[in-house]
Design an enzyme around this catalytic site. Structure first.
Site, PDB file in Angstrom:
ATOM      1  N   TYR A   1       0.831  -1.209   0.000  1.00  0.00           N
ATOM      2  CA  TYR A   1       0.000   0.000   0.000  1.00  0.00           C
ATOM      3  C   TYR A   1       0.870   1.265   0.000  1.00  0.00           C
ATOM      4  O   TYR A   1       0.651   2.190  -0.788  1.00  0.00           O
ATOM      5  CB  TYR A   1      -0.913  -0.045   1.224  1.00  0.00           C
TER       6      TYR A   1
ATOM      7  N   LYS B   1       1.133   4.197  -2.824  1.00  0.00           N
ATOM      8  CA  LYS B   1       0.762   5.587  -2.529  1.00  0.00           C
ATOM      9  C   LYS B   1       1.953   6.534  -2.714  1.00  0.00           C
ATOM     10  O   LYS B   1       1.767   7.716  -3.044  1.00  0.00           O
ATOM     11  CB  LYS B   1       0.190   5.695  -1.117  1.00  0.00           C
TER      12      LYS B   1
END
Ligand SMILES: NC(=O)c1ccc[n+]([C@@H]2O[C@H](COP(=O)([O-])OP(=O)(O)OC[C@H]3O[C@@H](n4cnc5c(N)ncnc54)[C@H](OP(=O)(O)O)[C@@H]3O)[C@@H](O)[C@H]2O)c1
Length: 246
Positions: free
Chosen positions: A154, A158
């Site tokens: 993740y 990002k």
């Protein structure tokens, strides 16, 4: 603030995306909301938003499929005649410690969060370039700046969204298009709903403002970045985390 504007919002039927859609409609924008699978949430959100009197369109599909991004761009142009705003909001988590994380879970998260954002920027900026105007807002995360144990997939996705934002801002600025990212901290949605109340209370204690964020906290900033008031802001990453990252 957005009267007469048209927006595409990925993941726009739940959580932060839904709050952004609501604030956009309240401010006079037409919206096309993209979602992957939750038909019930999509129908309910569309019904709720019609009260604001602007156009609300739904598109079902997977952001990690480039053809879907092109279909959405074509459908939004047909429905609204132009696309002023893109919000790349759809995102997933598949958390695990690195040693236990499968390559599939790494790839799926990067494909949805980062590749999906690229596909939509590419497909929709083609239309914005012809218009010589546009606003692109990408949802990153504070985790993309700081990292987080259990979230290598993740946080990498990002952080990638920030790189995409900066490079796209440099490429598209001369065409009248701004590209910015929002980096939320901990916001109360289905994505963070797996935490117990006790865990949320502990989390709130680490936040300067003493509370977990609400989807509207992010939506308010998205309205500003999408508006004419933000016309000289591009290539920025706006942290909205109640001071969590200070
Ligand atoms: N919540 C937080 O604390 C937080 C913090 C930092 C950043 N963010 C970022 O903010 C964004 C929104 O988060 P959220 O908390 O609102 O998430 P959420 O409540 O889980 O909603 C995610 C939305 O994205 C859609 N979606 C997910 N994968 C998709 C795919 N492959 N194709 C199309 N649509 C897809 C979902 O569609 P369905 O409804 O059909 O499943 C849903 O509408 C995400 O990018 C997230 O990473 C959230």
């Amino acid at each position: 603030m957005l009267k007469g504007k048209s927006a595409v919002i990925t993941g726009g039927v739940r959580g932060i995306g839904k709050a952004i859609a609501e604030e956009f409609c309240k401010n006079g924008a037409n919206v096309m909301l993209c979602y992957r699978s939750n038909d019930e949430a999509a129908e309910n959100t569309a019904k709720e938003l019609l009260q604001y009197g602007t156009k609300v369109e739904l598109m079902k599909g997977d952001v990690s499929d480039f053809n879907h991004a092109e279909e959405v761009a074509k459908a939004a142009k047909e429905a609204f005649g132009k696309i002023d705003i893109l919000v790349n909001n759809a995102g997933i988590t598949r958390d695990n410690l690195m040693m236990k994380m499968s390559s599939q879970d790494f790839d799926d998260v990067v494909k949805a969060n980062l590749s999906g954002s690229f596909y939509f920027v590419k497909a929709i900026s083609k239309i914005m370039i012809k218009q010589r105007s546009g606003r692109i807002i990408n949802l990153s995360s504070i985790v993309g700046l700081k990292g987080n144990p259990g979230q290598v997939n993740y946080s990498a996705s990002k952080a990638g969204v920030i790189g995409l934002t900066l490079s796209a801002a440099k490429e598209l600025g001369r065409r009248g298009i701004t590209v910015n990212a929002i980096a939320p901290g901990f916001i109360e949605t289905d994505m963070t709903g797996i935490l117990t109340d006790e865990q949320k209370k502990k989390m709130a204690e680490t936040i300067s403002l003493g509370r977990i964020g609400k989807p509207k906290d992010i939506a308010n900033a998205a309205v500003f970045l999408a508006s004419d008031n933000a016309s000289y802001i591009t290539g920025q990453v706006l942290g909205i985390d109640g001071g969590m990252s200070i």
